[in-house]
Scaffold this motif. Structure first.
Motif, short mmCIF file in Angstrom:
data_model
loop_
_atom_site.label_atom_id
_atom_site.label_comp_id
_atom_site.label_asym_id
_atom_site.label_seq_id
_atom_site.Cartn_x
_atom_site.Cartn_y
_atom_site.Cartn_z
N LEU A 71 0.77 -1.12 0.02
CA LEU A 71 0.11 0.07 0.04
C LEU A 71 0.76 1.29 -0.03
N MET A 72 1.94 1.18 0.86
CA MET A 72 2.70 2.52 0.84
C MET A 72 3.30 2.76 -0.45
N ILE A 73 3.89 1.50 -1.14
CA ILE A 73 4.68 1.80 -2.36
C ILE A 73 3.55 2.36 -3.36
N GLY A 74 2.55 1.67 -3.50
CA GLY A 74 1.34 2.08 -4.43
C GLY A 74 1.04 3.40 -4.04
N THR A 134 10.10 2.14 -4.76
CA THR A 134 9.23 3.43 -4.89
C THR A 134 9.69 4.56 -5.58
N ALA A 135 11.05 4.61 -5.32
CA ALA A 135 11.59 5.95 -6.18
C ALA A 135 11.68 5.55 -7.76
N ALA A 136 12.29 4.18 -7.89
CA ALA A 136 12.45 3.84 -9.14
C ALA A 136 10.90 3.84 -10.15
N LEU A 137 9.86 3.39 -9.42
CA LEU A 137 8.59 3.18 -10.15
C LEU A 137 8.19 4.80 -10.44
N THR A 138 8.52 5.67 -9.42
CA THR A 138 8.07 7.12 -9.81
C THR A 138 9.10 7.68 -10.73
N ILE A 139 10.22 7.24 -10.91
CA ILE A 139 11.19 7.96 -11.84
C ILE A 139 10.76 7.32 -13.22
N PHE A 140 10.30 6.37 -13.56
CA PHE A 140 10.37 5.66 -14.65
C PHE A 140 8.66 5.46 -15.12
N GLY A 141 7.79 5.68 -14.13
CA GLY A 141 6.50 5.90 -14.52
C GLY A 141 5.69 6.87 -14.71
N TRP A 142 6.19 8.16 -14.90
CA TRP A 142 5.53 9.30 -15.41
C TRP A 142 5.35 9.59 -16.77
N VAL A 143 6.32 8.91 -17.68
CA VAL A 143 6.54 9.26 -18.96
C VAL A 143 5.49 8.98 -19.70
N GLY A 144 4.82 7.84 -20.01
CA GLY A 144 3.47 7.80 -20.80
C GLY A 144 2.32 8.75 -20.48
N TYR A 145 2.30 8.83 -19.02
CA TYR A 145 1.19 9.80 -18.72
C TYR A 145 1.30 11.17 -19.12
N ALA A 146 2.52 11.56 -19.00
CA ALA A 146 2.95 12.99 -19.14
C ALA A 146 2.63 13.32 -20.65
N VAL A 179 -3.23 0.93 -8.32
CA VAL A 179 -3.11 -0.53 -8.95
C VAL A 179 -2.01 -0.70 -9.71
N TYR A 180 -1.43 0.16 -10.51
CA TYR A 180 -0.55 0.13 -11.29
C TYR A 180 0.89 -0.17 -10.74
N ALA A 181 0.96 0.73 -9.50
CA ALA A 181 2.12 0.50 -8.59
C ALA A 181 2.30 -0.63 -8.08
N VAL A 182 1.32 -1.45 -7.32
CA VAL A 182 1.06 -2.32 -6.55
C VAL A 182 1.41 -3.56 -7.51
N GLN A 183 0.81 -3.76 -8.65
CA GLN A 183 0.97 -4.63 -9.79
C GLN A 183 2.38 -4.77 -10.20
N ALA A 184 3.11 -3.53 -10.38
CA ALA A 184 4.72 -3.60 -10.72
C ALA A 184 5.19 -3.99 -9.54
#
Length: 307
Positions: A102-105, A167-179, A230-235
């Motif tokens: 939950l915290m990571i997500g 958590t930092a890795a998911l944040t760094i690489f997860g914003w590109v497509g959404y941006a 959901v995306y972060a928890v699944q990742a």
């Protein structure tokens, strides 16, 4: 016979005064609560969050305590949900793993949404060569195999600080497509009169993004933040299952599912319990996201029944 003199327009004014103006936030809440699946998802998520918060205080064992006299033991009065292959209490492990996931997500989803909102709207706001360079950079980042970068970044992390790196890795690489998606949506906002007026008055670009453009994407950002959990928890679950995420002595739902997959026939509770928690978490967040989308969209089926 008595004649009552009515001033012109008095009836219309009284009728307008009798109309009860409902705030927009109240309308959204009413629409959301009329969506039964969304309410069910909110209840499930609340229960899961309460379990993660209160569970460590009611558990009879700590997640790192081992009972060598109860290896792979099914649920009993001593171990409510059984034990794993080394004698760790499954209830304590599930509470710890759920809290970590939950915290990571939540943290990763918030970080991704904030970065994507500023980058996407900034690329849409600045025209000319700056917009072209921004789009080119995003296109280049989209072709990078993010899974391998995530694995490399979190592989060296260990102990109880590993979830921070993940958590930092998911944040760094997860914003590109959404941006990129937000940039396409925000293109129409830069042509609005209030944005042009702010530019003419010399308002700083960052202030225009923060006050005028990003707030007009509020409904989209809220929905993405919820579904982003959901995306972060699944990742996290996928990386941990493959051995690239959370590592012992810490644990998560992905770690527990990985450990239980090898004992599905001999100790099925080790796999089924974390898998059911993961399914309930993803299901609840998806239902909440769908409910928020319908509540925030004026053209949805629930929009006309706000009274």
């Amino acid at each position: 016979m008595t004649t009552t003199n009515v001033l012109p327009g008095a009836v219309e004014r009284e009728q307008r005064a009798a109309v009860h103006r409902v705030p927009k936030a109240t309308l959204i809440v009413r629409r959301f609560y009329r969506n039964k699946p969304a309410v069910a998802g909110l209840v499930i998520f609340t229960l899961l969050a309460a379990l993660a918060a209160v569970g460590p205080f009611v558990a009879q064992w700590d997640f790192d305590d081992l009972d060598f006299l109860a290896l792979k033991q099914p649920p009993t009065s001593t171990h409510w949900l059984g034990t794993d292959i080394v004698g760790a209490d499954m209830f304590a492990l599930l509470v710890r793993g759920l809290g970590r996931s939950l915290m990571i997500g939540v943290i990763a989803s918030l970080g991704i949404t904030i970065i994507a909102a500023f980058v996407g709207t900034a690329i849409a706001y600045f025209e000319g060569w700056r917009e072209k360079v921004g789009v080119w950079i995003i296109d280049m980042l989209l072709v990078i195999p993010t899974f391998f970068l995530l694995a490399i970044m979190v592989k060296g992390a260990s102990g109880t600080s590993g979830w921070l790196w993940l958590t930092a890795a998911l944040t760094i690489f997860g914003w590109v497509g959404y941006a990129r998606i937000l940039r396409s949506i925000a293109l129409s906002l830069r042509e609005r009169e209030y944005v042009a007026a702010a530019k003419f008055m010399g308002v700083p670009s960052f202030t225009i993004l923060r006050r005028h453009m990003i707030p007009n994407l509020g409904s989209i950002l809220i929905i993405h933040t919820v579904l982003g959990v959901v995306y972060a928890v699944q990742a996290e679950t996928g990386l941990s299952f493959l051995g690239f995420g959370i590592t012992p002595p810490d644990t998560s739902l992905g770690v527990l599912i990985r450990a239980g997959s090898g004992t599905l026939l001999t100790a099925p509770w080790m796999f089924l319990e974390p898998a059911m928690l993961l399914l309930a978490l993803c299901f609840s967040m998806t239902m909440i996201g769908d409910g928020l989308r319908d509540a925030l969209d004026p053209s949805s089926a629930s929009a006309g029944r706000a009274g």
